[in-house]
Design an enzyme around this catalytic site. Structure first.
Site, short mmCIF file in Angstrom:
data_model
loop_
_atom_site.label_atom_id
_atom_site.label_comp_id
_atom_site.label_asym_id
_atom_site.label_seq_id
_atom_site.Cartn_x
_atom_site.Cartn_y
_atom_site.Cartn_z
N HIS A 129 0.84 -1.20 0.00
CA HIS A 129 0.00 0.00 0.00
C HIS A 129 0.88 1.25 0.00
O HIS A 129 1.09 1.85 -1.05
CB HIS A 129 -0.93 -0.07 1.22
CG HIS A 129 -2.04 0.92 1.22
ND1 HIS A 129 -2.32 1.75 0.17
CD2 HIS A 129 -2.98 1.20 2.16
CE1 HIS A 129 -3.36 2.51 0.46
NE2 HIS A 129 -3.78 2.19 1.67
N HIS A 152 -1.87 -0.62 -11.95
CA HIS A 152 -2.76 -0.26 -10.84
C HIS A 152 -4.00 -1.13 -10.91
O HIS A 152 -4.47 -1.45 -12.00
CB HIS A 152 -3.16 1.23 -10.94
CG HIS A 152 -3.69 1.79 -9.67
ND1 HIS A 152 -5.00 1.63 -9.29
CD2 HIS A 152 -3.08 2.48 -8.67
CE1 HIS A 152 -5.17 2.23 -8.13
NE2 HIS A 152 -4.03 2.74 -7.72
N ASP A 180 3.18 6.38 -7.57
CA ASP A 180 4.45 6.12 -6.89
C ASP A 180 5.66 6.19 -7.80
O ASP A 180 6.79 6.14 -7.32
CB ASP A 180 4.40 4.73 -6.23
CG ASP A 180 3.47 4.73 -5.04
OD1 ASP A 180 3.46 5.74 -4.32
OD2 ASP A 180 2.74 3.74 -4.84
N1 CMC Z 1 5.39 -4.81 -14.09
C1 CMC Z 1 5.27 -5.84 -14.96
N2 CMC Z 1 4.14 -6.52 -15.21
C2 CMC Z 1 3.07 -6.13 -14.52
C3 CMC Z 1 3.09 -5.07 -13.59
C4 CMC Z 1 4.32 -4.40 -13.40
N3 CMC Z 1 4.41 -3.38 -12.54
N4 CMC Z 1 1.87 -4.91 -13.06
C5 CMC Z 1 1.09 -5.83 -13.61
N5 CMC Z 1 1.81 -6.57 -14.51
C6 CMC Z 1 1.31 -7.64 -15.37
C7 CMC Z 1 1.06 -8.91 -14.59
O1 CMC Z 1 2.21 -9.73 -14.60
C8 CMC Z 1 -0.08 -9.52 -15.35
O2 CMC Z 1 0.46 -10.09 -16.55
P1 CMC Z 1 -0.13 -11.49 -17.13
O3 CMC Z 1 -1.55 -11.15 -17.52
O4 CMC Z 1 0.76 -11.83 -18.25
O5 CMC Z 1 -0.07 -12.46 -15.98
C9 CMC Z 1 -0.92 -8.32 -15.78
O6 CMC Z 1 0.03 -7.23 -15.85
C10 CMC Z 1 -2.02 -7.97 -14.78
O7 CMC Z 1 -1.43 -7.76 -13.50
P2 CMC Z 1 -2.10 -8.09 -12.08
O8 CMC Z 1 -1.01 -8.39 -11.12
O9 CMC Z 1 -3.18 -9.10 -12.27
O10 CMC Z 1 -2.77 -6.70 -11.74
P3 CMC Z 1 -3.30 -6.27 -10.31
O11 CMC Z 1 -4.42 -5.32 -10.55
O12 CMC Z 1 -3.57 -7.44 -9.43
O13 CMC Z 1 -2.04 -5.51 -9.69
C11 CMC Z 1 -0.57 -3.84 -8.94
C12 CMC Z 1 -1.94 -4.14 -9.54
C13 CMC Z 1 -0.49 -2.34 -8.63
C14 CMC Z 1 -0.38 -4.61 -7.61
C15 CMC Z 1 0.52 -4.26 -9.96
O14 CMC Z 1 0.34 -3.55 -11.16
C16 CMC Z 1 1.92 -4.05 -9.42
O15 CMC Z 1 2.44 -4.95 -8.72
N6 CMC Z 1 2.58 -2.90 -9.73
C17 CMC Z 1 3.87 -2.60 -9.20
C18 CMC Z 1 3.76 -2.12 -7.75
C19 CMC Z 1 3.24 -0.71 -7.66
O16 CMC Z 1 3.68 0.19 -8.37
N7 CMC Z 1 2.29 -0.49 -6.73
C20 CMC Z 1 1.72 0.85 -6.48
C21 CMC Z 1 0.27 0.91 -6.80
S1 CMC Z 1 -0.35 2.60 -6.77
C22 CMC Z 1 -0.45 2.98 -5.04
C23 CMC Z 1 -1.81 3.29 -4.56
O17 CMC Z 1 -2.65 3.83 -5.29
O18 CMC Z 1 -2.10 3.00 -3.37
#
Ligand code: CMC
Length: 442
Positions: free
Chosen positions: A282, A321, A377
């Site tokens: 978070h 995100h 971020d």
């Molecule tokens: N780098 C590479 N690939 C990614 C990334 C990333 N940062 N984020 C998502 N993907 C890929 C993921 O591997 C998946 O690919 P595939 O369909 O081939 O398996 C696809 O994109 C969908 O990803 P997901 O993990 O199902 O998406 P999610 O909605 O569960 O995750 C997230 C969202 C923010 C946790 C994720 O994008 C992430 O880990 N980002 C990096 C960490 C980050 O920057 N977090 C800050 C969020 S903003 C803070 C706030 O608003 O509070």
């Protein structure tokens, strides 16, 4: 709101077009569930039973992927189109034209203040920035290198012991004064936590300064008689507070609402929000971005790094995100603030790496097809570092800004007649009806 029209189903029974017809194949019975605001009430499903004394059907939704927990008029997000609005005002306009305290007023009262209202609001918050000396004393009891977020979490919760009348959450006057105190004292607690962690004497608030300027003074003042913040840095910090002020039902806000639903005082509820924000998923992603940029080390290594991300070896931190499938509007605003800050502090060499990463990622099919864009971020850590903040302070800064959103959401919940104590159901997967075995027989 939706309007209902009557239609006839195949069996000739009148149904509303704003409804869902469900057939339970266990019994062959059909149920009509009203749809309102593109949502069905989960409790309607309880009518779906095999036997009369059944509990009724439940929904299973770990992590609330498709469950609304409240009605809220505080913050609107359209993740597909990259829109964020506080009380209907676009974040871009607020970041450009407002101060953080004006935005806090907007979030809490639902309207922008008149100049008299804003002057009174600013004044009230300014004259409540000091904390009781006992707060300072117990903070001094933390270990010399205590994490400032842990100190903030404990000290904001402890404020309930200084203001026992805060327990009367039904009293509007009490809610008002606790709101003022929370907004006013959060930067003081945050700055004391920082100074403790650095082994430096705590600096009392300077009520001649604005909200962000006073915070910078409590952080950086050393031996000078008066700390004079650079107005560009003060404004950049104020904008960061605005951008972090609210983000509807995120993890920490849900924690505030959930704990607050027990009718505990707002200091304890906000402490729950700080606890949730402490987690790396978070409030900690900006730190991960900074570490990633340091590890990449040079723009020459960006292509290899991106290839590693595409191979699934690592993540591009600060991208993607759960809600935004487009540019996070906060990321665009922060990028502009980065330039203003670097004008004062000199350019952080990591910025070139970040810019190159963003450029390559935005042109790459892997990121385009998955709708991965920079989030809030991606650049915020660079600003915090340029302001001289250690990484442990990143979530603390987030918590200062988010306090107005937590309080606005808590106030909305307290006044919402539909809300009750938060109490999810479970699907029990354990054993049943076992007979106790004495220890000497096990
Ligand atoms: N780098 C590479 N690939 C990614 C990334 C990333 N940062 N984020 C998502 N993907 C890929 C993921 O591997 C998946 O690919 P595939 O369909 O081939 O398996 C696809 O994109 C969908 O990803 P997901 O993990 O199902 O998406 P999610 O909605 O569960 O995750 C997230 C969202 C923010 C946790 C994720 O994008 C992430 O880990 N980002 C990096 C960490 C980050 O920057 N977090 C800050 C969020 S903003 C803070 C706030 O608003 O509070």
């Amino acid at each position: 709101m939706t309007t209902q029209t009557e239609t006839t189903d195949a069996g000739g029974v009148a149904t509303s077009s704003e409804s869902l017809t469900i057939t339970d194949n266990r019994t062959g019975k059909t149920y009509e569930i009203p749809i309102e605001d593109e949502t069905i009430r989960a409790t309607e499903l309880r009518k779906i039973k095999v036997k009369d004394d059944d509990f009724g059907l439940m929904t299973y939704d770990p992590a609330f992927m498709a469950t609304a927990s409240c009605r809220s008029s505080v913050t609107y997000i359209d993740g597909d189109n990259g829109i964020l609005e506080y009380r209907g005002y676009p974040i871009e306009q607020l970041a450009e034209k407002s101060s953080y305290l004006e935005v806090a007023y907007l979030l809490i009262y639902g309207e922008l203040p008149s100049s008299d209202q804003l002057a009174e609001w600013d004044h009230q918050i300014t004259i409540h920035t000091f904390v009781h000396e006992n707060v300072k004393e117990f903070m001094q009891g933390f270990r010399y290198d205590a994490h400032p977020m842990g100190m903030l979490l404990a000290s904001v919760g402890a404020l309930s012991t200084f203001y026992p009348e805060a327990a009367d959450i039904k009293d509007a006057q009490s809610r008002y004064i606790q709101t003022i105190r929370l907004l006013a004292k959060m930067p003081t607690l945050a700055a004391f936590s920082y100074r403790h962690n650095r082994g430096m004497p705590y600096v009392y608030p300077d009520n001649d300064l604005g909200y962000a300027g006073n915070f910078l003074s409590m952080i950086y003042k050393v031996a000078e008689l008066k700390y004079e913040p650079d107005p560009r840095l003060e404004r950049a910090l104020d904008i960061l507070f605005i951008l972090h002020a609210d983000h509807e039902q995120n993890c920490s806000t849900s924690a505030v609402r959930s704990v607050g639903s027990s009718q505990v005082d707002p200091y304890s509820s906000v402490a729950a929000g700080v606890a949730a924000l402490y987690g790396p998923l978070h409030g900690g992603a900006n730190e991960a971005v900074l570490r990633m940029l340091q590890r990449i080390g040079s723009t020459d290594n960006v292509s290899d790094f991106i290839q590693g991300v595409k191979n699934g070896d690592e993540r591009l931190m600060g991208f993607g995100h759960r809600v935004y499938k487009n540019f996070d509007p906060r990321a665009k605003i922060i990028k502009t603030a980065v330039d203003d800050v670097f004008e004062v502090t000199g350019k952080n060499p990591l910025l070139d790496i970040a810019t190159e990463l963003e450029k390559i990622a935005l042109e790459d099919e892997y990121f385009i097809s998955r709708k991965l864009y920079p989030n809030v971020d991606f650049y915020s850590g660079l600003i915090y570092e340029a302001l001289g903040m250690p990484v442990e302070m990143f979530p603390v800064l987030f918590a200062i800004g988010r306090t107005s959103g937590w309080v606005a959401q808590w106030l909305e919940m307290v006044k919402d007649p539909e809300q009750k104590i938060s109490r999810p159901r479970q699907i029990y997967t354990g054993a049943r009806e076992r007979t106790y075995v004495p220890i000497y027989e096990r």
